[in-house]
Design a protein around this motif. Structure first.
Motif, mmCIF file in Angstrom:
data_model
loop_
_atom_site.group_PDB
_atom_site.id
_atom_site.type_symbol
_atom_site.label_atom_id
_atom_site.label_comp_id
_atom_site.label_asym_id
_atom_site.label_seq_id
_atom_site.Cartn_x
_atom_site.Cartn_y
_atom_site.Cartn_z
ATOM 1 N N ARG A 89 0.814 -1.213 0.000
ATOM 2 C CA ARG A 89 0.000 0.000 0.000
ATOM 3 C C ARG A 89 0.847 1.263 0.000
ATOM 4 O O ARG A 89 0.333 2.351 -0.290
ATOM 5 C CB ARG A 89 -0.940 0.003 1.212
ATOM 6 C CG ARG A 89 -0.239 0.052 2.559
ATOM 7 C CD ARG A 89 -1.241 -0.093 3.706
ATOM 8 N NE ARG A 89 -0.610 -0.025 5.022
ATOM 9 C CZ ARG A 89 -0.100 -1.072 5.662
ATOM 10 N NH1 ARG A 89 -0.123 -2.278 5.079
ATOM 11 N NH2 ARG A 89 0.431 -0.930 6.858
ATOM 12 N N TYR A 90 2.129 1.144 0.357
ATOM 13 C CA TYR A 90 3.028 2.293 0.319
ATOM 14 C C TYR A 90 3.672 2.365 -1.060
ATOM 15 O O TYR A 90 4.514 1.533 -1.393
ATOM 16 C CB TYR A 90 4.102 2.170 1.400
ATOM 17 C CG TYR A 90 3.538 2.055 2.800
ATOM 18 C CD1 TYR A 90 2.677 3.012 3.310
ATOM 19 C CD2 TYR A 90 3.867 0.970 3.611
ATOM 20 C CE1 TYR A 90 2.154 2.905 4.593
ATOM 21 C CE2 TYR A 90 3.352 0.850 4.894
ATOM 22 C CZ TYR A 90 2.489 1.815 5.378
ATOM 23 O OH TYR A 90 1.969 1.698 6.636
ATOM 24 N N PRO A 91 3.334 3.339 -1.868
ATOM 25 C CA PRO A 91 3.847 3.374 -3.249
ATOM 26 C C PRO A 91 5.335 3.643 -3.353
ATOM 27 O O PRO A 91 5.920 3.424 -4.420
ATOM 28 C CB PRO A 91 3.038 4.507 -3.897
ATOM 29 C CG PRO A 91 2.594 5.362 -2.754
ATOM 30 C CD PRO A 91 2.394 4.439 -1.604
ATOM 31 N N ASN A 92 5.966 4.096 -2.261
ATOM 32 C CA ASN A 92 7.406 4.366 -2.292
ATOM 33 C C ASN A 92 8.238 3.179 -1.833
ATOM 34 O O ASN A 92 9.456 3.295 -1.697
ATOM 35 C CB ASN A 92 7.736 5.573 -1.408
ATOM 36 C CG ASN A 92 7.297 5.400 0.040
ATOM 37 O OD1 ASN A 92 6.216 4.870 0.306
ATOM 38 N ND2 ASN A 92 8.102 5.864 0.987
ATOM 39 N N LEU A 93 7.597 2.026 -1.611
ATOM 40 C CA LEU A 93 8.302 0.843 -1.117
ATOM 41 C C LEU A 93 8.532 -0.154 -2.243
ATOM 42 O O LEU A 93 7.606 -0.505 -2.977
ATOM 43 C CB LEU A 93 7.514 0.182 0.010
ATOM 44 C CG LEU A 93 8.131 -1.087 0.620
ATOM 45 C CD1 LEU A 93 9.505 -0.802 1.223
ATOM 46 C CD2 LEU A 93 7.197 -1.686 1.661
ATOM 47 N N TYR A 94 9.789 -0.614 -2.347
ATOM 48 C CA TYR A 94 10.187 -1.621 -3.332
ATOM 49 C C TYR A 94 10.753 -2.838 -2.604
ATOM 50 O O TYR A 94 11.268 -2.720 -1.493
ATOM 51 C CB TYR A 94 11.282 -1.078 -4.257
ATOM 52 C CG TYR A 94 10.894 0.124 -5.071
ATOM 53 C CD1 TYR A 94 10.671 0.016 -6.447
ATOM 54 C CD2 TYR A 94 10.778 1.389 -4.493
ATOM 55 C CE1 TYR A 94 10.339 1.127 -7.209
ATOM 56 C CE2 TYR A 94 10.435 2.503 -5.240
ATOM 57 C CZ TYR A 94 10.218 2.365 -6.601
ATOM 58 O OH TYR A 94 9.891 3.470 -7.350
ATOM 59 N N LEU A 95 10.702 -3.990 -3.250
ATOM 60 C CA LEU A 95 11.295 -5.204 -2.697
ATOM 61 C C LEU A 95 12.367 -5.725 -3.634
ATOM 62 O O LEU A 95 12.181 -5.762 -4.849
ATOM 63 C CB LEU A 95 10.238 -6.303 -2.507
ATOM 64 C CG LEU A 95 9.075 -6.029 -1.556
ATOM 65 C CD1 LEU A 95 8.203 -7.283 -1.441
ATOM 66 C CD2 LEU A 95 9.574 -5.593 -0.186
ATOM 67 N N LYS A 96 13.488 -6.140 -3.042
ATOM 68 C CA LYS A 96 14.502 -6.878 -3.798
ATOM 69 C C LYS A 96 14.204 -8.367 -3.662
ATOM 70 O O LYS A 96 14.157 -8.910 -2.562
ATOM 71 C CB LYS A 96 15.897 -6.628 -3.223
ATOM 72 C CG LYS A 96 16.619 -5.450 -3.796
ATOM 73 C CD LYS A 96 18.046 -5.465 -3.318
ATOM 74 C CE LYS A 96 18.610 -4.054 -3.269
ATOM 75 N NZ LYS A 96 19.860 -4.020 -2.521
ATOM 76 N N VAL A 97 13.998 -9.008 -4.800
ATOM 77 C CA VAL A 97 13.876 -10.468 -4.820
ATOM 78 C C VAL A 97 15.292 -10.990 -5.063
ATOM 79 O O VAL A 97 15.649 -11.457 -6.136
ATOM 80 C CB VAL A 97 12.855 -10.929 -5.884
ATOM 81 C CG1 VAL A 97 11.453 -10.560 -5.447
ATOM 82 C CG2 VAL A 97 13.122 -10.296 -7.253
ATOM 83 N N SER A 98 16.076 -10.878 -4.016
ATOM 84 C CA SER A 98 17.524 -11.099 -4.131
ATOM 85 C C SER A 98 17.978 -12.233 -3.229
ATOM 86 O O SER A 98 17.293 -12.614 -2.277
ATOM 87 C CB SER A 98 18.272 -9.810 -3.749
ATOM 88 O OG SER A 98 17.789 -9.277 -2.528
ATOM 89 N N ALA A 99 19.171 -12.775 -3.549
ATOM 90 C CA ALA A 99 19.768 -13.867 -2.774
ATOM 91 C C ALA A 99 18.792 -15.029 -2.648
ATOM 92 O O ALA A 99 18.645 -15.620 -1.571
ATOM 93 C CB ALA A 99 20.208 -13.366 -1.401
ATOM 94 N N LEU A 100 18.140 -15.394 -3.726
ATOM 95 C CA LEU A 100 17.090 -16.408 -3.659
ATOM 96 C C LEU A 100 17.604 -17.745 -3.145
ATOM 97 O O LEU A 100 16.927 -18.422 -2.374
ATOM 98 C CB LEU A 100 16.442 -16.572 -5.037
ATOM 99 C CG LEU A 100 15.683 -15.341 -5.553
ATOM 100 C CD1 LEU A 100 15.174 -15.577 -6.976
ATOM 101 C CD2 LEU A 100 14.527 -14.980 -4.631
ATOM 102 N N SER A 101 18.793 -18.123 -3.546
ATOM 103 C CA SER A 101 19.327 -19.402 -3.060
ATOM 104 C C SER A 101 19.632 -19.349 -1.571
ATOM 105 O O SER A 101 19.527 -20.361 -0.866
ATOM 106 C CB SER A 101 20.587 -19.783 -3.838
ATOM 107 O OG SER A 101 21.664 -18.897 -3.544
ATOM 108 N N ALA A 102 19.999 -18.170 -1.073
ATOM 109 C CA ALA A 102 20.348 -18.023 0.339
ATOM 110 C C ALA A 102 19.122 -18.009 1.241
ATOM 111 O O ALA A 102 19.156 -18.518 2.362
ATOM 112 C CB ALA A 102 21.164 -16.754 0.547
ATOM 113 N N ILE A 103 18.028 -17.398 0.761
ATOM 114 C CA ILE A 103 16.849 -17.328 1.609
ATOM 115 C C ILE A 103 16.004 -18.593 1.540
ATOM 116 O O ILE A 103 15.112 -18.792 2.373
ATOM 117 C CB ILE A 103 15.971 -16.101 1.266
ATOM 118 C CG1 ILE A 103 15.333 -16.223 -0.108
ATOM 119 C CG2 ILE A 103 16.790 -14.815 1.362
ATOM 120 C CD1 ILE A 103 14.363 -15.079 -0.434
#
Length: 276
Positions: A181-195
């Motif tokens: 709902r916060y338009p200024n928030l982004y997510l990194k779909v990063s380090a997939l093997s690590a998580i």
């Protein structure tokens, strides 16, 4: 364009590039900018976002040196001490040298006031990106600051580590998805093997990426490898392949945004994909 939104590089500690660790992590094997660039060229990654490592701490010298030696290749996310008396001057000096955002690490150090209003006010006034290394509960707790700073672009690393919940990817991760709902928030779909808590091809992490895509949309997700930290477990090409597999049912336009377009737009790289 493919952009790796989570790149770490470093050399052994030296008088020129001193380490100032903020945590206990001190890798025994270096991963230089030259090695990173060679790996990116081999895989076909066009740009990267350099993220200051915890063992360099507030010493951004190597980050700045890499940017000077590889102009246009990387965006820079530095670090400053939020409690420093001259934090405003430090920020201005680093921004003048090309730093476009700052890394905050509540997951590593809970005793530091990463949400110091001075730091966030500077980010607001100067158009800087704030990247958060947070645990699932810390990501949810950051909602108040994110809401209070609607003009600051905020990026949460590694999907806020949904694997660290008692039941991976459950209540807290669902709250993170609701924070779309916060338009200024982004997510990194990063380090997939690590998580991931599963073996390759890391289907649980792929499912978290897909849930994030449904909640945030492709233009607020960005892929990152964290390859320097995970290369013994998963190569850079394999990390990219996992993301592509997770996006197999997405549209070509969505894949283009997640794999490069979002980061390219946020950090003003040369081009972004067309909307579809």
């Amino acid at each position: 364009m493919i952009v790796d939104a989570h790149v770490h590089v470093w050399e052994p500690p030296s008088s020129r590039f001193a380490w100032q660790p903020l945590g206990e992590l001190r890798p025994a094997v270096p991963w230089s900018a030259e090695e990173q660039c060679a790996a990116m060229e081999e895989v076909g990654i066009d740009r990267g976002v350099l993220i200051q490592t915890s063992w360099y701490g507030y010493n951004n010298d190597y980050l700045l040196d890499v940017a000077q030696r590889f102009p246009g290749r990387f965006a820079l996310i530095g670090m400053v001490d939020p409690s420093a008396a001259d934090v405003d001057a430090q920020i201005q000096k680093l921004v003048a040298r090309g730093v476009s955002g700052f890394r905050l690490m509540p997951r590593l150090r809970t005793d530091i006031d990463w949400f110091n209003p001075r730091l966030w006010e500077a980010a607001d006034s100067m158009g800087l990106v704030m990247t958060l290394l947070v645990s699932p509960d810390q990501a949810v707790a950051a909602a108040e600051t994110i809401e209070r700073s609607p003009h600051v672009q905020v990026v949460i690393d590694h999907l806020a580590r949904p694997d660290q919940e008692v039941t991976p990817g459950q209540p807290l991760f669902r709250q993170l998805l609701a924070m779309a709902r916060y338009p200024n928030l982004y997510l990194k779909v990063s380090a997939l093997s690590a998580i991931s808590r599963q073996p390759a091809p890391y289907l649980d992490a792929q499912q978290w990426l897909q849930q994030a895509l449904a909640a945030y949309g492709a233009e607020r997700l960005m892929w990152g490898s964290d390859s320097a930290m995970s290369r013994e477990r998963c190569s850079l090409s394999a990390e990219l392949a996992v993301a592509r597999q997770a996006l197999a049912e997405a549209t070509p336009g969505e894949r283009a945004w997640v794999l490069g377009g979002t980061a390219a737009r946020l950090w003003n790289f040369a081009s972004t994909p067309e909307r579809r």
